[in-house]
Motif scaffolding. Structure first.
Motif, PDB file in Angstrom:
ATOM      1  N   ALA A  97       0.842  -1.197   0.000  1.00 42.86           N
ATOM      2  CA  ALA A  97       0.000   0.000   0.000  1.00 42.86           C
ATOM      3  C   ALA A  97       0.874   1.243   0.000  1.00 42.86           C
ATOM      4  O   ALA A  97       2.006   1.225   0.480  1.00 42.86           O
ATOM      5  N   PRO A  98       0.345   2.356  -0.536  1.00 42.82           N
ATOM      6  CA  PRO A  98       1.105   3.618  -0.493  1.00 42.82           C
ATOM      7  C   PRO A  98       0.997   4.273   0.878  1.00 42.82           C
ATOM      8  O   PRO A  98      -0.076   4.305   1.487  1.00 42.82           O
ATOM      9  N   ILE A  99       2.115   4.771   1.397  1.00 44.80           N
ATOM     10  CA  ILE A  99       2.146   5.533   2.643  1.00 44.80           C
ATOM     11  C   ILE A  99       2.958   6.789   2.380  1.00 44.80           C
ATOM     12  O   ILE A  99       4.117   6.712   1.950  1.00 44.80           O
ATOM     13  N   CYS A 100       2.339   7.931   2.584  1.00 44.48           N
ATOM     14  CA  CYS A 100       3.001   9.225   2.353  1.00 44.48           C
ATOM     15  C   CYS A 100       3.608   9.307   0.951  1.00 44.48           C
ATOM     16  O   CYS A 100       4.724   9.801   0.764  1.00 44.48           O
ATOM     17  N   GLY A 101       2.849   8.774  -0.015  1.00 44.98           N
ATOM     18  CA  GLY A 101       3.257   8.902  -1.410  1.00 44.98           C
ATOM     19  C   GLY A 101       4.230   7.861  -1.915  1.00 44.98           C
ATOM     20  O   GLY A 101       4.594   7.877  -3.084  1.00 44.98           O
ATOM     21  N   GLU A 102       4.670   6.927  -1.061  1.00 40.26           N
ATOM     22  CA  GLU A 102       5.611   5.886  -1.481  1.00 40.26           C
ATOM     23  C   GLU A 102       4.992   4.514  -1.260  1.00 40.26           C
ATOM     24  O   GLU A 102       4.397   4.253  -0.195  1.00 40.26           O
ATOM     25  N   PHE A 103       5.139   3.619  -2.237  1.00 41.13           N
ATOM     26  CA  PHE A 103       4.610   2.269  -2.096  1.00 41.13           C
ATOM     27  C   PHE A 103       5.438   1.488  -1.084  1.00 41.13           C
ATOM     28  O   PHE A 103       6.675   1.482  -1.131  1.00 41.13           O
ATOM     29  N   VAL A 104       4.755   0.828  -0.151  1.00 39.97           N
ATOM     30  CA  VAL A 104       5.419   0.028   0.885  1.00 39.97           C
ATOM     31  C   VAL A 104       4.983  -1.421   0.718  1.00 39.97           C
ATOM     32  O   VAL A 104       3.778  -1.709   0.645  1.00 39.97           O
ATOM     33  N   PRO A 105       5.919  -2.361   0.658  1.00 35.35           N
ATOM     34  CA  PRO A 105       5.556  -3.763   0.415  1.00 35.35           C
ATOM     35  C   PRO A 105       4.772  -4.378   1.571  1.00 35.35           C
ATOM     36  O   PRO A 105       4.896  -3.965   2.725  1.00 35.35           O
ATOM     37  N   GLY A 106       3.978  -5.378   1.241  1.00 38.07           N
ATOM     38  CA  GLY A 106       3.177  -6.079   2.235  1.00 38.07           C
ATOM     39  C   GLY A 106       4.040  -6.724   3.307  1.00 38.07           C
ATOM     40  O   GLY A 106       5.172  -7.130   3.057  1.00 38.07           O
TER      41      GLY A 106
END
Length: 516
Positions: free
Chosen positions: A399-408
């Motif tokens: 999911a994106p957090i603060c504009g950056e994609f973060v892996p599951g």
């Protein structure tokens, strides 16, 4: 062909089938080297090639969970994380699979409602140890169990319920003031020094026990902690130690042996004490109209969907979430007011000029006191009752957090202390200035959205309104009745944190209020 001499035969057997000491040492050295190379290789991968390698932070923390666990058990985790944000910015990698944020957008992305069918970030199961009965309370539950239980319990924390419960709040706050006045009047100099941490705790625990169990713990009456309440504070520290062991699942069992058995026993004792009193309260069918938690809930038809185990787990949770945290804010706010005499004078004037008598102080009228509310907000910013970040896990699809994609699978959080003490969010972040909440132009650039002391989204604190009402009532009646002077530790707020603040005595001299 070996000789048939027995001695020669044994020598032959040993020399041909048993490795010599040099061979054993060589073999051990080779295995150790391979293991060391594997550890180094994994460390290099985590630091330089892991999906989170683009995020800044200490390399040792990226390679190992040791730094996080070390700072947790030492009690200085919040200051360590705050120092990392000051050095590296809005997002910091604090572990191989952990990210800490201080950007206000993180509240929405991590804790907020999900849209277009996206899953909520589940609570990190390793952050919330299972209760002894194995059933999560509201604090730890995810998905359907949380939604169902929250809907049922919301009746007991509604505005309507708070209006019904006001006499109960007033009863215990009045008892607090009665005890303080008796002890002050018993002093020939008409002044007395109190540990206000204790006095606030006695009050909040008595209130919540009446709400949760239908009976007081009589802490105010006895002016002392019961053995059960004393174990609660030890239980909180034990939970932090347990959480540190969860970082090392392969040796978790071994590390858990380092936690004193007495701490684990106290955790079970706390839970048993709660369940026994819940059972007693539930058996009092004639008292279902009482405006405590169970009296209000049992009026609802939907309460039948709440299991007895869920009642037990939540009762034990209420006796921590609704007590120590409220007393913590009152203690921290009292300290900061006494260290900032101008702010204290403004607040005292507002309270004493608004109410013509002690009995005029009500929950409804207190809501309108602007400076009182500003002081509460600033107290929550400077000394948040839960200063750490409560962790969530990014869903498998990422999911994106603060504009950056973060892996599951990544563990993510917003750290309250780090967020509120960041100059990126608040001007003069280490100064107690209630005016920042009153449209003072000096603080126009403050990012108020970063301030979420009761968390954010569909799983924020259910008792938020109750806590505000209780804090307003206790603080106002104390300041209406007494003049306060700090006599103890002038650096009282410099404390260790084991999930919650490890508070020392807050020694305050109380004198009967002068005319204002």
């Amino acid at each position: 062909m070996p000789t048939t001499d027995p001695t020669s035969f044994l020598q032959y057997q040993y020399s041909t089938k048993a490795p010599n000491m040099g061979t054993l040492l060589t073999l051990c050295a080779a295995i150790s080297s391979l293991l060391l190379l594997r550890v180094i290789g994994i460390g290099i991968y985590k630091v330089y090639f892991h999906p989170l390698s683009k995020y800044p932070g200490p390399k040792f923390a990226a390679a190992s969970r040791i730094p996080t666990a070390w700072h947790m058990v030492r009690g200085n985790n919040i200051r360590w994380v705050a120092s990392l944000h000051k050095k590296y910015g809005d997002v910091v990698r604090t572990g191989p699979d952990e990210l800490s944020y201080i950007n206000a957008q993180g509240w929405k992305d991590i804790y907020g409602h999900r849209i277009r069918g996206k899953a909520l970030f589940p609570k990190n199961p390793r952050f919330f140890p299972k209760p002894p009965n194995g059933v999560d309370s509201l604090v730890a539950a995810n998905a359907e169990p949380h939604t169902r239980a929250r809907r049922i319990f919301s009746h007991a924390f509604s505005d309507k319920a708070l209006r019904e419960q006001e006499p109960l709040f007033q009863k215990y706050v009045d008892l607090l003031l009665q005890k303080l006045k008796e002890m002050v009047q018993g002093d020939p100099q008409h002044e007395h020094v109190f540990d206000m941490v204790n006095m606030y705790n006695f009050t909040t625990f008595d209130v919540m026990a009446d709400l949760t169990f239908g009976e007081s713990l009589q802490l105010l009456e006895n002016s002392d902690y019961s053995p059960w309440v004393a174990t609660i504070f030890q239980n909180i520290k034990a939970t932090t130690m347990m959480r540190a062991t969860y970082y090392f699942p392969t040796i978790e069992m071994l590390l858990s042996l380092l936690i004193p058995k007495s701490l684990a026993d106290k955790r079970i004792s706390h839970f048993k004490h709660s369940t026994d009193r819940v059972d007693k309260r539930l058996s009092a069918n004639s008292e279902h109209q009482r405006p405590d938690i169970w009296g209000i809930i049992l009026r609802q038809e939907e309460s039948k969907g709440l299991s007895l185990d869920e009642m037990h787990s939540n009762a034990a949770g209420f006796m921590i979430a609704g007590t120590e945290t409220t007393a913590t804010l009152l203690s921290g706010l009292t300290f900061h007011l006494l260290k900032n005499q101008e702010s204290l004078a403004k607040l005292v004037h507002e309270i004493r000029s608004t109410f013509s008598s002690y009995d005029d102080i009500t929950l409804e009228r207190l809501v309108r006191l602007e400076y009182l509310n500003a002081c509460l907000e600033e107290g929550l910013r400077m000394y948040p009752p839960v200063p750490i970040g409560t962790t969530r896990v990014v869903p498998p699809e990422g999911a994106p957090i603060c504009g950056e994609f973060v892996p599951g699978g990544t563990i993510v959080s917003m750290s309250h202390y780090s967020t509120y003490r960041s100059a990126k969010n608040f001007a003069f972040p280490d100064s107690f200035i209630p005016e920042r909440w009153l449209d003072d132009p000096r603080f126009e650039a403050d990012n108020k959205l970063a301030f979420q002391p009761f968390s954010y989204g569909p799983r924020n604190c259910l008792g938020k309104n109750m806590a505000y009402h209780e804090m307003r009532l206790i603080l106002s009646k104390v300041l209406w009745s007494f003049d306060l002077t700090l006599t103890g530790n002038q650096n009282w707020s410099d404390q260790d944190v084991f999930t919650l603040w490890n508070k020392g005595p807050l020694m305050v001299k109380l004198s009967p209020a002068r005319e204002s």
